[in-house]
Design an enzyme around this catalytic site. Structure first.
Site, PDB file in Angstrom:
ATOM      1  CB  SER A 167      -0.934  -0.060   1.214  1.00 50.10           C
ATOM      2  OG  SER A 167      -1.951   0.876   1.092  1.00 50.10           O
ATOM      3  CG  ASP A 368      -6.115  -3.115  -3.892  1.00 45.96           C
ATOM      4  OD1 ASP A 368      -7.105  -2.486  -3.470  1.00 45.96           O
ATOM      5  OD2 ASP A 368      -4.940  -2.792  -3.650  1.00 45.96           O
ATOM      6  CG  HIS A 425      -5.079  -3.009  -0.256  1.00 48.20           C
ATOM      7  ND1 HIS A 425      -4.409  -2.231  -1.166  1.00 48.20           N
ATOM      8  CD2 HIS A 425      -4.698  -2.550   0.958  1.00 48.20           C
ATOM      9  CE1 HIS A 425      -3.661  -1.340  -0.527  1.00 48.20           C
ATOM     10  NE2 HIS A 425      -3.822  -1.514   0.763  1.00 48.20           N
TER      11      HIS A 425
END
Ligand SMILES: *[C@@H]1O[C@H](CO)[C@@H](O)[C@H](O)[C@H]1NC(C)=O
Ligand SMILES: *[C@@H]1O[C@H](CO)[C@@H](O)[C@H](O)[C@H]1NC(C)=O
Length: 431
Positions: A167, A368, A425
């Protein structure tokens, strides 16, 4: 780490090169009873801030396996979420959260989970109220931490070191890796030992924020995620029109010049007009196949918070923060957004590292939406570095696990980009 045997008291470690830093560590019975586990704090700025970490030795061969550092994204989120010991599922209860995960990162590596730069997140805290550091300052802390660690626990000295995360780690890791690399050159000049920086791994990362919106559009309105676009034609047409303006505005105000007011306006336009329909749809922004339930769209994150806030768990870990565990600190996240930290083009750091011999793995779950794989594909194609031409010319090919195709991969030299079909994610935390 043989000298650290107490499970109740911290052992303090210092290093003359870093007078403002100290590492406190203790043994812990937390989570994985098959290996040595340590927890502790990195004390920064002469003890003003305390960053929590976990260290798990490798299940395979701790005396010979590599060393990895894992940091989570956010900005403003704790690395505990990435700590993939867990095979928690929705139907399970909180007490069962720490069930055995055979695919944990420490199956093959000695691994740290470190809160990289934020305080007041997770178990990290500050003595004198909240302070926000720059990513560059955080790099200094990470470097000090790693140096103190390897100097003190010499059995790990010289082992290949991998910096990993996901991320917003796409912003942190290239910067941290570059700082470690540059400090190594200074150490060589001074005749000191270096950190054996070998690779950087970024999962579902934000490296170039300006590519995120086009990626989301392709996820919803083209076949980047599913064989058939799932968004309505009317929304897709409206998105496409807005996307042109959104990208022009970001280019003009966030990239070519950095005009804070206009860049902020551009990002909020993109967020509302291009990404708004999906963001408000109730679908999980981290996995298009799921609904958004609870904190961070996952019931798991609430369960993790509850688990880590139990007094018995806090004492097992040696937590000293006055407050409860928080998986993400929203205010802190907004503060970073306010400073437009996220529009830094981190691919320039990645290119420089590749050209100096550091391996880079970029990997993305294809479900994601938030930090989507399409954005990674786009900046990777454009990145300027020594292997760029070959990278662009090479084709994606399937990659398989146990004979089953699980995604696509493309490489050139030290760079690898891999997708994982159907993963979201949070795949690195196995949920
Ligand atoms: C870094 O690790 C590699 C692989 O184990 C090893 O060959 C090399 O000598 C190490 N470098 C240093 C400076 O320790
Ligand atoms: C921490 O959480 C517990 C249980 O949810 C709650 O009773 C307590 O007030 C919280 N403490 C703080 C400092 O927020």
């Amino acid at each position: 780490l043989a000298s650290v045997t107490s499970t109740s008291d911290f052992v303090a470690l210092a290093h003359p090169q870093f007078p403002a830093h100290q590492v406190r560590v203790k043994k812990s019975d937390f989570c994985d009873s098959t290996v040595n586990v340590y927890t502790g704090y990195l004390d920064v700025d002469y003890g003003a801030k305390h960053m929590f970490f976990y260290f798990f030795e490798s299940r395979r061969d701790p005396d010979n396996d590599d060393v990895m550092m894992w940091i989570n994204g956010g900005p403003g989120c704790s690395s505990s979420l990435g700590c993939s010991w867990s095979s928690y599922r929705h139907e399970k209860r909180v007490e069962q959260w720490t069930t055995w995960n055979p695919y944990s990162w420490n199956s093959e590596t000695n691994i740290f989970f470190l809160t990289s730069r934020e305080v007041n997140v997770g178990f990290s805290y500050a003595e004198f109220g909240e302070t926000i550091e720059t990513t560059e300052d955080a790099a200094k802390n990470v470097h000090a931490f790693l140096t103190i660690f390897f100097e003190t626990f010499s059995q790990f000295k010289g082992r290949p070191l991998h910096l990993a995360g996901e991320s917003y780690g796409g912003r942190y890791l290239p910067s941290f890796g570059s700082y470690v690399y540059d400090q190594n050159q200074i150490a060589i000049q001074a005749g000191r030992d270096t950190l054996n920086l070998t690779s950087i791994l970024i999962g579902n990362g934000v490296v170039d924020y300006t590519k995120i919106y086009r990626g989301r559009h392709e996820m919803e309105c083209a076949t980047a995620a599913l064989p058939v676009p799932f968004q309505s034609i009317s929304v897709c047409v409206q998105q496409k029109t807005a996307l042109t303006r959104c990208e022009k505005a970001m280019q003009a105000s966030c990239v070519e010049v950095h005009d804070e007011i206009n860049c902020r306006a551009a990002l909020s336009f993109c967020q509302e007009v291009v990404s708004g329909t999906y963001a408000h749809s109730g679908r999980n922004v981290y996995d298009i196949s799921k609904d958004c339930i609870g904190d961070l769209c996952y019931a798991e994150s609430g369960a993790i918070t509850d688990y880590l806030n139990q007094p018995s768990v806090r004492s097992l870990l040696g937590v000293e923060s006055p407050g409860n565990f928080t998986s993400c600190n929203g205010e802190l996240g907004s503060a970073f957004s306010g400073r437009l930290d996220r529009t830094t083009m981190s691919q320039n750091y990645i290119a420089a590292l590749l050209d100096r011999g550091v391996r880079v793995l970029i990997y993305s779950g294809t479900y994601d939406w938030q930090c989507n794989w399409v954005a990674s594909r786009l900046w990777l194609e454009e990145m300027e570095w020594g292997g760029a031409e070959r990278y662009r010319a090479n084709a994606f090919r399937d990659w398989a696990v146990d004979g089953r195709t699980v995604g696509e991969v493309k490489t050139s030299g030290l760079l690898t980009f891999a997708t994982i079909y159907g993963a979201g994610h949070m795949m690195s935390a196995s949920f």
